[in-house]
Design a protein around this motif. Structure first.
Motif, PDB file in Angstrom:
ATOM      1  N   TYR A 123     118.056  42.401  76.233  1.00 24.71           N
ATOM      2  CA  TYR A 123     117.993  41.999  74.568  1.00 24.71           C
ATOM      3  C   TYR A 123     118.838  41.772  74.326  1.00 24.71           C
ATOM      4  CZ  TYR A 123     121.026  46.199  75.761  1.00 24.71           C
ATOM      5  OH  TYR A 123     122.133  46.912  75.916  1.00 24.71           O
ATOM      6  N   CYS A 124     120.093  40.926  74.967  1.00 29.23           N
ATOM      7  CA  CYS A 124     121.436  40.520  74.813  1.00 29.23           C
ATOM      8  C   CYS A 124     120.509  39.012  75.980  1.00 29.23           C
ATOM      9  CB  CYS A 124     122.081  40.721  75.709  1.00 29.23           C
ATOM     10  SG  CYS A 124     123.942  40.768  74.595  1.00 29.23           S
ATOM     11  N   PRO A 125     119.573  37.979  75.653  1.00 37.33           N
ATOM     12  CA  PRO A 125     119.453  37.587  77.292  1.00 37.33           C
ATOM     13  C   PRO A 125     119.604  36.041  76.187  1.00 37.33           C
ATOM     14  CG  PRO A 125     117.713  37.672  74.488  1.00 37.33           C
ATOM     15  CD  PRO A 125     118.439  38.848  74.838  1.00 37.33           C
ATOM     16  N   SER A 126     120.515  35.312  77.048  1.00 42.22           N
ATOM     17  CA  SER A 126     121.200  34.047  76.684  1.00 42.22           C
ATOM     18  C   SER A 126     120.430  33.374  76.408  1.00 42.22           C
ATOM     19  CB  SER A 126     121.844  33.861  77.942  1.00 42.22           C
ATOM     20  OG  SER A 126     120.385  33.271  79.805  1.00 42.22           O
ATOM     21  N   ILE A 127     120.801  31.945  76.254  1.00 43.53           N
ATOM     22  CA  ILE A 127     119.797  31.195  75.140  1.00 43.53           C
ATOM     23  C   ILE A 127     118.631  30.565  76.773  1.00 43.53           C
ATOM     24  CG2 ILE A 127     121.943  28.912  75.440  1.00 43.53           C
ATOM     25  CD1 ILE A 127     119.128  29.396  73.142  1.00 43.53           C
ATOM     26  N   GLU A 128     119.208  30.373  77.288  1.00 45.37           N
ATOM     27  CA  GLU A 128     119.047  29.831  79.322  1.00 45.37           C
ATOM     28  C   GLU A 128     117.486  30.907  79.205  1.00 45.37           C
ATOM     29  OE1 GLU A 128     121.752  29.568  78.756  1.00 45.37           O
ATOM     30  OE2 GLU A 128     122.778  30.926  80.055  1.00 45.37           O
ATOM     31  N   THR A 129     117.990  31.947  78.683  1.00 48.08           N
ATOM     32  CA  THR A 129     117.146  33.310  79.298  1.00 48.08           C
ATOM     33  C   THR A 129     115.796  33.092  78.860  1.00 48.08           C
ATOM     34  OG1 THR A 129     118.803  34.244  80.378  1.00 48.08           O
ATOM     35  CG2 THR A 129     116.564  35.577  79.567  1.00 48.08           C
ATOM     36  N   LYS A 130     116.189  33.031  76.929  1.00 47.48           N
ATOM     37  CA  LYS A 130     115.217  32.878  76.302  1.00 47.48           C
ATOM     38  C   LYS A 130     114.208  31.802  76.733  1.00 47.48           C
ATOM     39  CE  LYS A 130     118.275  34.260  72.473  1.00 47.48           C
ATOM     40  NZ  LYS A 130     118.481  34.058  71.246  1.00 47.48           N
ATOM     41  N   VAL A 131     114.839  30.948  77.006  1.00 46.46           N
ATOM     42  CA  VAL A 131     114.064  29.255  77.175  1.00 46.46           C
ATOM     43  C   VAL A 131     112.910  29.281  77.880  1.00 46.46           C
ATOM     44  CG1 VAL A 131     113.518  26.930  77.518  1.00 46.46           C
ATOM     45  CG2 VAL A 131     116.028  27.988  75.992  1.00 46.46           C
ATOM     46  N   GLU A 132     113.180  30.116  79.403  1.00 42.90           N
ATOM     47  CA  GLU A 132     113.233  30.650  80.398  1.00 42.90           C
ATOM     48  C   GLU A 132     111.808  31.337  80.373  1.00 42.90           C
ATOM     49  OE1 GLU A 132     115.780  31.162  83.583  1.00 42.90           O
ATOM     50  OE2 GLU A 132     114.345  29.974  84.718  1.00 42.90           O
ATOM     51  N   ARG A 133     112.301  32.525  79.978  1.00 42.86           N
ATOM     52  CA  ARG A 133     111.349  33.473  79.138  1.00 42.86           C
ATOM     53  C   ARG A 133     110.325  33.462  78.305  1.00 42.86           C
ATOM     54  NH1 ARG A 133     112.703  39.265  78.408  1.00 42.86           N
ATOM     55  NH2 ARG A 133     110.498  39.033  78.196  1.00 42.86           N
ATOM     56  N   PHE A 134     110.352  32.680  77.234  1.00 43.04           N
ATOM     57  CA  PHE A 134     109.521  32.352  76.113  1.00 43.04           C
ATOM     58  C   PHE A 134     109.293  30.781  76.007  1.00 43.04           C
ATOM     59  CE2 PHE A 134     111.448  36.241  75.732  1.00 43.04           C
ATOM     60  CZ  PHE A 134     109.938  37.654  74.949  1.00 43.04           C
ATOM     61  N   ALA A 135     108.968  30.329  76.883  1.00 39.40           N
ATOM     62  CA  ALA A 135     108.293  28.730  76.949  1.00 39.40           C
ATOM     63  C   ALA A 135     107.924  28.355  76.142  1.00 39.40           C
ATOM     64  CB  ALA A 135     107.561  28.516  78.058  1.00 39.40           C
ATOM     65  N   ASP A 136     106.439  29.037  75.426  1.00 38.43           N
ATOM     66  CA  ASP A 136     105.594  28.519  74.473  1.00 38.43           C
ATOM     67  C   ASP A 136     106.339  28.439  72.941  1.00 38.43           C
ATOM     68  OD1 ASP A 136     106.128  31.469  75.069  1.00 38.43           O
ATOM     69  OD2 ASP A 136     104.384  31.742  73.569  1.00 38.43           O
ATOM     70  N   LYS A 137     107.762  29.209  73.115  1.00 38.33           N
ATOM     71  CA  LYS A 137     108.288  29.307  71.818  1.00 38.33           C
ATOM     72  C   LYS A 137     108.489  27.665  71.089  1.00 38.33           C
ATOM     73  CE  LYS A 137     110.225  32.295  69.180  1.00 38.33           C
ATOM     74  NZ  LYS A 137     110.629  33.086  68.238  1.00 38.33           N
ATOM     75  N   ASP A 138     108.655  27.315  70.896  1.00 41.51           N
ATOM     76  CA  ASP A 138     109.530  25.618  69.934  1.00 41.51           C
ATOM     77  C   ASP A 138     110.873  25.938  69.910  1.00 41.51           C
ATOM     78  OD1 ASP A 138     108.698  25.698  68.092  1.00 41.51           O
ATOM     79  OD2 ASP A 138     107.104  24.336  68.051  1.00 41.51           O
ATOM     80  N   ARG A 139     111.141  27.459  69.507  1.00 36.69           N
ATOM     81  CA  ARG A 139     112.609  27.219  68.943  1.00 36.69           C
ATOM     82  C   ARG A 139     113.280  28.453  68.617  1.00 36.69           C
ATOM     83  NH1 ARG A 139     112.304  26.515  62.357  1.00 36.69           N
ATOM     84  NH2 ARG A 139     111.492  28.395  61.523  1.00 36.69           N
ATOM     85  N   HIS A 140     114.665  28.244  68.473  1.00 34.83           N
ATOM     86  CA  HIS A 140     115.232  29.722  68.837  1.00 34.83           C
ATOM     87  C   HIS A 140     115.663  30.016  67.312  1.00 34.83           C
ATOM     88  CE1 HIS A 140     112.644  31.121  72.323  1.00 34.83           C
ATOM     89  NE2 HIS A 140     113.679  29.965  72.695  1.00 34.83           N
TER      90      HIS A 140
END
Ligand SMILES: Nc1nc2c(ncn2[C@@H]2O[C@H](COP(=O)(O)OP(=O)(O)OP(=O)(O)O)[C@@H](O)[C@H]2O)c(=O)[nH]1
Ligand SMILES: [Mg+2]
Lengths: 633, 460
Positions: free
Chosen positions: A276-293
């Motif tokens: 629940y505390c993902p780094s921005i790189e983790t978010k980009v890797e794990r949710f590759a289909d999300k084009d923005r955070h």
């Protein structure tokens, strides 16, 4: 060289949020208390986000306050923005969150601590824990001073053998640029306390003057502000806004190109991080289909230009962070004041604690906060308060304060960490509570203030105020049962205006309040005799009436739950000698050592049949005891 | 949801399976035992279960209170606390009509709000209420442990196939929905789509519909491939598929004169004298180069261990060679009926051809098929195959939990309809999830929280 430096009842190691609450509780309960901190300027520091509360966490703050803890009061004094979250949903999940001035917060807490009777605050780095014959004896510090203590509470946060990661730049260091504690871990291990490694991280802090807020959306605070503390009457401050912006593909691309420079990829980070505390790189890797955070910009304080960039924690190299941050709208020219970093640190295995937060096998040693594998200031403070109270109770020979899952989020928190072997830092969420409807933030005082009073942390004056509030609630609930609403023209046109069908019979107003569209406020019309009541009182009345059906249902569940909680298990029980238990259950029970049959049932790998076996076993033991009792009489 | 481990509610279960006597006993224990039994039991004449004295046996019928239909002819005994096995009020229903009516009777009892007993629970209560003495405690614990283990195995085993897939799929849907709701609640500021009322209604209604279909299937016995697992085993071309068809009285399996016709397992349920048998037709066993056929053969061998009863077939016109003997050795310790097929001109000589224990039959001519059926029933009724009451339990248990699951879902829809906030609906859906997980024997865990982090990018 070592020297003897004094006797204390309670020694608290670490003056973060857990340590502050622990030390204050102990001193207020009359015990001579020593609070050690690695740096006096780091008392109650907020090394991550400059805010207190949020979903689940706001509940914890309310509960801490209801029991007589300090956190709620300090945040009320130092907040710079406040919001009630989830107001679009039901009352059980309303949650308070406030932005704070982190320097003010620290100063306010430090001032309370410095002026507390029975409490001594010292800058000293603990390097040795003294244990003798299964009992804690005291703490040794770097300068050679040796403090003797009847009890010791470890609240070491993320300092133990802490290591900082910023890409390839890696060094031993504590949070927020402070020194780590390098020696203490060895001593703990020598005392037979196994340690594990967890990881957390924080985003960069940036210079306000280099942001363009016109490209972001503003997030204002609530007016009026609802305070955290039941003791605070009202808060009237000028609120400072937060801002919302978003990452984009350009930034994501930079992250992907540089991902191999992440220490996670390099395999350098040994600690386990939280999902629940993902780094921005983790978010980009794990949710590759999300084009923005989402990126929330939060002020660190009233008088500083430092801003916290929520949503962009990272352990990529500093230069990569700069380029990624600069792709975000409104941050094109951003200057980073402190880079984002990941930190990993030693913590204990919380399964080795009892529900009183005492360490199994080392009498008088208590642990609270991130050392127990939790995350968050509020989680830490809650444990600190309980550990402080229980250290005192230990000394005074009183039974420990153990809140169960049906009484408080604090109970859920402690039961979870000691029962379920988590493999990541533990964060409170409302979803973790099975009795969410009963454990509301609005009724924390009704649930816990009598307990706080019995313990001695709630003043007589406050308790009297509380009693009055409780009476008012009950009286108003009674009264609303008596207020009859008749099927008259005036009433029906009022109902029609709310989209409600006409009345055919006479109803009590309490009955009518159960309809979703009818509120306490809008029913004043049909209730001319209504007394003037404070908002917390009538809000309570409304919630209790409106959701009575569900509340009763949960109360019924709680009764069942408590029956098994009340079946106590000795922590030195020899499970191997109990017939009929499955091997897996025996192993789990031996390692967790539950204190009740209910807790045993929550251990993964313990089946309902194992619970039945335990019940029969308990009964057998009881009868054996009664039998032998007869022999002697 | 909370399982109740303490002796306060009323429980029921099959106490004695259908033995050779053809009588099975359902035991109800607890404060509501008498009143519940009275609701479904109509005694003969002017007798009355509620008012009659203790330890009395009444004759009458089990009548479904909803349809007023007679379910079974029974003897009911009422025993008041404390002079009973559990020291609670106990009612025992002696069922005569076979397994199906017995199952129905138990289902009626449960519909009256009685809880199905956990494995070993009567014994546990007997102990906790002081009926059994201290020295028996360990035996009691062993019984609970062993019984529940067996029950879980049975339950999981029964859950194989279509039902298990449906349950898993429903669980997945529900966890998804809950994770969506919970993510909305715990992460209000994140870019998570709001849970719309339409989506909620659609998802929950679809689950209700699916459950109804499952329950209907359960009534007609189609979904539950329950029964005595009866394996038809033998070399290729001996007539196994023909026998399956004959017992089913339908052309279910393909029959040809070519050895190796059946290549995969075929399962069908048939009721003989009130006892459900799950017939399993297998690939004829032989050394083969054909991969598909080999897989079928391997499965057949697998089944030998799991089957309750084996119908071993051989062609009466062929001697028993070494390969046959190897196969016979495999089933030596299993409950087996030996069938010598293709005895088309059934005569006294046939009996002697292969000797005891071979029974000559001819599927083609229909010789001795009724005798076979009788023997199949006899094996079960004599208690040599003991699975039936356990099957009954797990089956009734599944049905009951599915009913409760459905009710919780419907409650969620009502809650939604009455305009209650999201977290109230979550309470009902959590209840539903707990029932579903109880069917598969899974522990309540953090599945929903895990799913939140799988599906949503949340957190600072
Ligand atoms: N004469 C005679 N033929 C039979 C009898 N029962 C079956 N058959 C014939 O035997 C042949 C094989 O029958 P199946 O039922 O397909 O045999 P199977 O054991 O299922 O064979 P595989 O699936 O190949 O292992 C068919 O031609 C049947 O008509 C019987 O009682 N008498
Ligand atoms: Mg065949």
């Amino acid at each position: 060289m070592t020297y003897f430096a004094g006797n204390y009842d309670v020694i608290v190691v670490g003056a973060g949020h857990a340590g502050s609450e622990a030390a204050l509780a102990s001193a207020r309960l009359g015990q001579k208390t020593l609070l050690l901190t690695i740096n006096l300027d780091a008392v109650a520091m907020l090394p991550c986000n400059p805010s207190i509360g949020g979903t689940g966490k706001g509940h914890l703050v309310r509960e801490i306050d209801a029991l007589g803890g300090e956190m709620g009061k300090i945040i009320d004094q130092t907040m710079i923005q406040c919001r009630m979250l989830n107001t679009g949903k039901g009352p059980a999940v309303h949650s308070l969150r406030a932005q704070t001035d982190k320097w003010d917060y620290q100063n306010a807490m430090r001032s309370v601590i410095e002026n507390q009777d029975n409490l001594t605050l010292k800058q000293q780095e603990a390097v040795e824990l003294f244990v003798d014959g299964g009992k804690v004896k005291g703490v040794g510090v770097q300068t050679g001073a040796v403090y003797h203590g009847k009890t010791v509470i470890l609240c070491t946060g993320t300092y133990l053998r802490a290591k900082i990661f910023i890409g390839e730049t890696q060094f031993y260091g504590g949070p927020g640029g402070l020194a780590p504690s390098m020696a203490f871990s060895d001593s703990l291990e020598k005392c037979g306390i196994p340690l594990q490694r967890f990881k957390t991280g924080t985003p960069a802090r940036v210079d306000k003057r280099t942001l363009d807020f016109s490209k972001m959306s503003v997030q204002e605070g609530d007016v009026p502000i609802v305070p955290f503390s039941f003791d605070t009457e009202a808060i009237d401050i000028e609120q400072i806004p937060c801002y919302l912006t978003y990452t984009n593909e350009e930034g994501h691309q930079i992250i992907r190109e540089n991902i191999t420079r992440s220490p996670l990829h390099l395999g350098d980070i040994k600690g386990v991080g939280a999902r629940y505390c993902p780094s921005i790189e983790t978010k980009v890797e794990r949710f590759a289909d999300k084009d923005r955070h989402q990126v929330f910009i939060e002020p660190e304080g009233r008088y500083s230009n430092e801003l916290y960039v929520q949503g962009m924690s990272s352990c990529l190299p500093e230069e990569v962070q700069i380029s990624v941050y600069r792709t975000v709208p409104g941050m094109e020219k951003v200057e980073i004041m402190r880079p984002a970093y990941a930190i990993d640190y030693d913590c204990i295995i919380p399964g080795n604690l009892t529900a009183s937060l005492e360490y199994m096998g080392i009498e008088g040693l208590f642990c609270a906060g991130q050392i127990n594998g939790t995350s968050g200031y509020e989680e830490a403070a809650a444990q600190g308060l309980i550990a402080g109270i229980n250290a005192v109770h230990k000394i005074q020979g009183k039974p420990p304060l153990i809140l169960d899952r049906s009484q408080a989020y604090i109970g859920v928190l402690i039961d979870d960490i000691i029962t379920k072997s988590a493999d990541e830092p533990y964060r409170m969420m409302t979803s973790r509570s099975e009795y969410r409807l009963l454990l509301r933030q609005d009724n924390a005082d009704l649930r816990l203030t009598p307990t706080g009073y019995d313990i001695g942390l709630i003043s007589e004056e406050r308790y009297q105020r509380f009693l009055k509030k409780r009476e008012q609630i009950e009286a108003e609930k009674q009264r609303l049962q008596q207020v009859l609403v008749r099927p008259e023209t005036e009433v029906n046109s009022w109902l029609a205006s709310l989209g409600q069908p006409n009345l055919k019979n006479t109803f009590s107003l309490a009955e009518l309040l159960k309809r979703p569209q009818i509120t306490y406020a809008n029913s004043r019309l049909v209730d001319p005799q209504r007394p003037e009541l404070p908002q917390p009182v009538w809000e309570q009345v409304e919630v209790q009436i409106k959701y009575a059906g569900y509340i009763d249902k949960q109360i019924g569940q709680v009764r069942q739950f408590q029956k098994l909680e009340n079946k106590r298990l000795a922590t030195d029980l020899d499970y191997r000698a109990i017939h009929g238990l499955r091997i897996e259950a025996i192993e789990k029970l031996c390692s967790i050592r539950p204190e009740s049959v209910g807790q045993a049932g929550r251990i993964s790998g313990v089946s309902p049949a194992d619970i039945s076996v335990l019940l029969v076993y308990l009964d057998q033991q009881k009868r054996l005891k009664e039998g032998s009792g007869d022999d002697h009489s | 949801m909370h399982r109740q481990y303490l002796s306060e509610d009323t429980i029921a279960a099959v106490a004695t399976g259908m033995g050779s006597s053809g009588i099975g006993i359902i035991r109800i224990s607890g404060p509501e035992a008498v009143s519940v039994a009275s609701k479904i039991f109509t005694p003969k004449g002017s007798q009355n279960l509620e008012t009659c004295e203790s330890h009395k046996l009444l004759y009458g019928h089990i009548v479904d209170p909803q349809t007023a239909q007679r379910v079974d002819e029974v003897l009911v005994s009422k025993m008041k606390a404390p002079h009973t096995y559990t020291r609670e009020d106990v009612v025992e229903i002696n069922c005569h009509g076979g397994i199906v009516p017995m199952q129905k009777t138990l289902a009626l009892v449960l519909q009256e709000g009685v809880r199905l007993a956990e494995p070993g629970e009567f014994t546990k209560r007997a102990f906790l209420n002081g009926r059994l003495d201290l020295t028996q405690a360990e035996a009691v614990m062993d019984i609970i442990g062993a019984k529940s283990e067996k029950n879980l195995q049975l339950s999981l085993y029964q859950l194989e196939g279509a039902l298990s897939k449906s349950i898993d799929a429903m669980e997945d849907t529900l966890i998804d929905l809950l994770s969506f709701i919970e993510a909305n609640i715990d992460y209000p500021e994140y870019d998570i789509e709001e849970v719309s009322e339409t989506r909620l209604v659609e998802t929950v209604s679809a689950l209700v519909k699916k459950t109804k279909a499952l329950l209907e299937g359960a009534q007609t016995g189609r979904i539950y491939k329950e029964g005595i697992a009866t394996l038809i085993l033998g070399e290729p071309n001996v007539g196994k598929s023909s026998l399956l068809n004959a017992l089913l009285m339908s052309e279910r399996a393909i029959v040809t004169e070519i050895p190796g016709t059946t290549r995969d397992i075929i399962e069908e349920t048939v009721t003989i004298q009130g006892i459900p048998f799950k017939l399993i037709d297998t690939a004829g066993i032989r050394e083969t180069d054909n991969i598909v056929e080999q897989i079928g053969v391997d499965k057949a061998v697998d089944w030998i261990e799991r089957a309750d009863l084996i119908l071993f077939m051989h062609d009466i016109n062929k001697p028993i060679d070494a390969e046959d003997q190897a196969l016979l050795d495999l089933v030596a310790n299993r409950q087996t009926l030996y069938l010598a097929n293709k005895a088309d001109n059934l005569n006294t000589a046939d009996e002697g051809k292969l000797g005891s224990p071979w029974m000559p039959i001819s599927v083609l001519e229909g010789h001795n098929i009724d005798r076979l059926k009788e023997q199949m029933a006899a094996v079960v009724l004599s208690g040599k195959v003991s699975a039936e009451s356990d099957f009954l339990i797990t089956n009734v248990r599944h049905i009951r939990l599915l009913e409760l699951f459905q009710r919780a879902l419907e409650q969620a829809l009502e809650t939604l309809d009455s305009g209650m906030p999201l977290e109230m609906i979550s309470i009902d859906l959590q209840d539903a999830l707990a029932y579903l997980r109880e069917i598969s024997g899974k522990q309540i865990d953090e599945a929903v929280i895990h799913r939140i982090f799988e599906n949503f990018c949340v957190g600072k």
